[in-house]
Design a protein around this motif. Sequence first.
Motif, PDB file in Angstrom:
ATOM      1  N   ALA A 203      -4.617   2.498   1.584  1.00  0.00           N
ATOM      2  CA  ALA A 203      -4.909   2.383   3.013  1.00  0.00           C
ATOM      3  C   ALA A 203      -6.295   2.953   3.327  1.00  0.00           C
ATOM      4  CB  ALA A 203      -3.841   3.099   3.830  1.00  0.00           C
TER       5      ALA A 203
ATOM      6  N   THR B 103       0.808  -1.220   0.000  1.00  0.00           N
ATOM      7  CA  THR B 103       0.000   0.000   0.000  1.00  0.00           C
ATOM      8  C   THR B 103       0.836   1.263   0.000  1.00  0.00           C
ATOM      9  OG1 THR B 103      -0.204  -0.050   2.406  1.00  0.00           O
ATOM     10  CG2 THR B 103      -1.980  -1.064   1.122  1.00  0.00           C
ATOM     11  N   GLY B 104       2.096   1.166   0.384  1.00  0.00           N
ATOM     12  CA  GLY B 104       2.953   2.347   0.359  1.00  0.00           C
ATOM     13  C   GLY B 104       3.119   2.890  -1.043  1.00  0.00           C
ATOM     14  N   ALA B 105       3.046   2.022  -2.047  1.00  0.00           N
ATOM     15  CA  ALA B 105       3.176   2.464  -3.433  1.00  0.00           C
ATOM     16  C   ALA B 105       1.883   3.091  -3.941  1.00  0.00           C
ATOM     17  CB  ALA B 105       3.563   1.286  -4.321  1.00  0.00           C
ATOM     18  N   ARG B 106       0.782   2.806  -3.269  1.00  0.00           N
ATOM     19  CA  ARG B 106      -0.519   3.357  -3.670  1.00  0.00           C
ATOM     20  C   ARG B 106      -1.067   4.176  -2.506  1.00  0.00           C
ATOM     21  NH1 ARG B 106      -2.865  -2.186  -4.650  1.00  0.00           N
ATOM     22  NH2 ARG B 106      -0.869  -2.864  -3.879  1.00  0.00           N
ATOM     23  N   PRO B 107      -1.038   5.488  -2.614  1.00  0.00           N
ATOM     24  CA  PRO B 107      -1.365   6.335  -1.453  1.00  0.00           C
ATOM     25  C   PRO B 107      -2.802   6.190  -0.949  1.00  0.00           C
ATOM     26  CG  PRO B 107      -1.071   7.667  -3.423  1.00  0.00           C
ATOM     27  CD  PRO B 107      -0.667   6.268  -3.785  1.00  0.00           C
ATOM     28  N   HIS B 108      -3.752   5.835  -1.807  1.00  0.00           N
ATOM     29  CA  HIS B 108      -5.149   5.754  -1.369  1.00  0.00           C
ATOM     30  C   HIS B 108      -5.558   4.340  -1.004  1.00  0.00           C
ATOM     31  CE1 HIS B 108      -5.787   9.919  -2.325  1.00  0.00           C
ATOM     32  NE2 HIS B 108      -5.339   9.727  -3.557  1.00  0.00           N
TER      33      HIS B 108
END
Length: 110
Positions: A17, A10-15
């Motif tokens: 989380a 999820t760190g690579a995709r900000p939304h």
Amino acid sequence: LIFWPEIAATGARPHAALGLGLSLFAVVVACVGGFFTLVLTRRGLPLIPVLAWSMGYGAAFLLLLSLATGQGLRFDSGWPYVGSLVYLAVFGSVIAFTLYFKLAERQGPS
């Protein structure tokens, strides 16, 4: 966990989380709604009106949320969209929830 690689990424995709948090919140709200539906029907209220009011409140909340966030209402008048919408509304919501709660009433909290 089956989904751990997706959760870890999820760190690579900000939304991502936010999406996961909203999904977990939706599960909690659905559980609470199911609990109150069973409580109300055990107090003698008929199941169909309880479900109708619940679905109506849910639809009104989602309508207000979509308008408040600026998403508005989008509707495609094509038959695939309308057909799938009617199918999901009738079979995926009304009939499925009615059968589910009828079974939950019969089965009890076992």
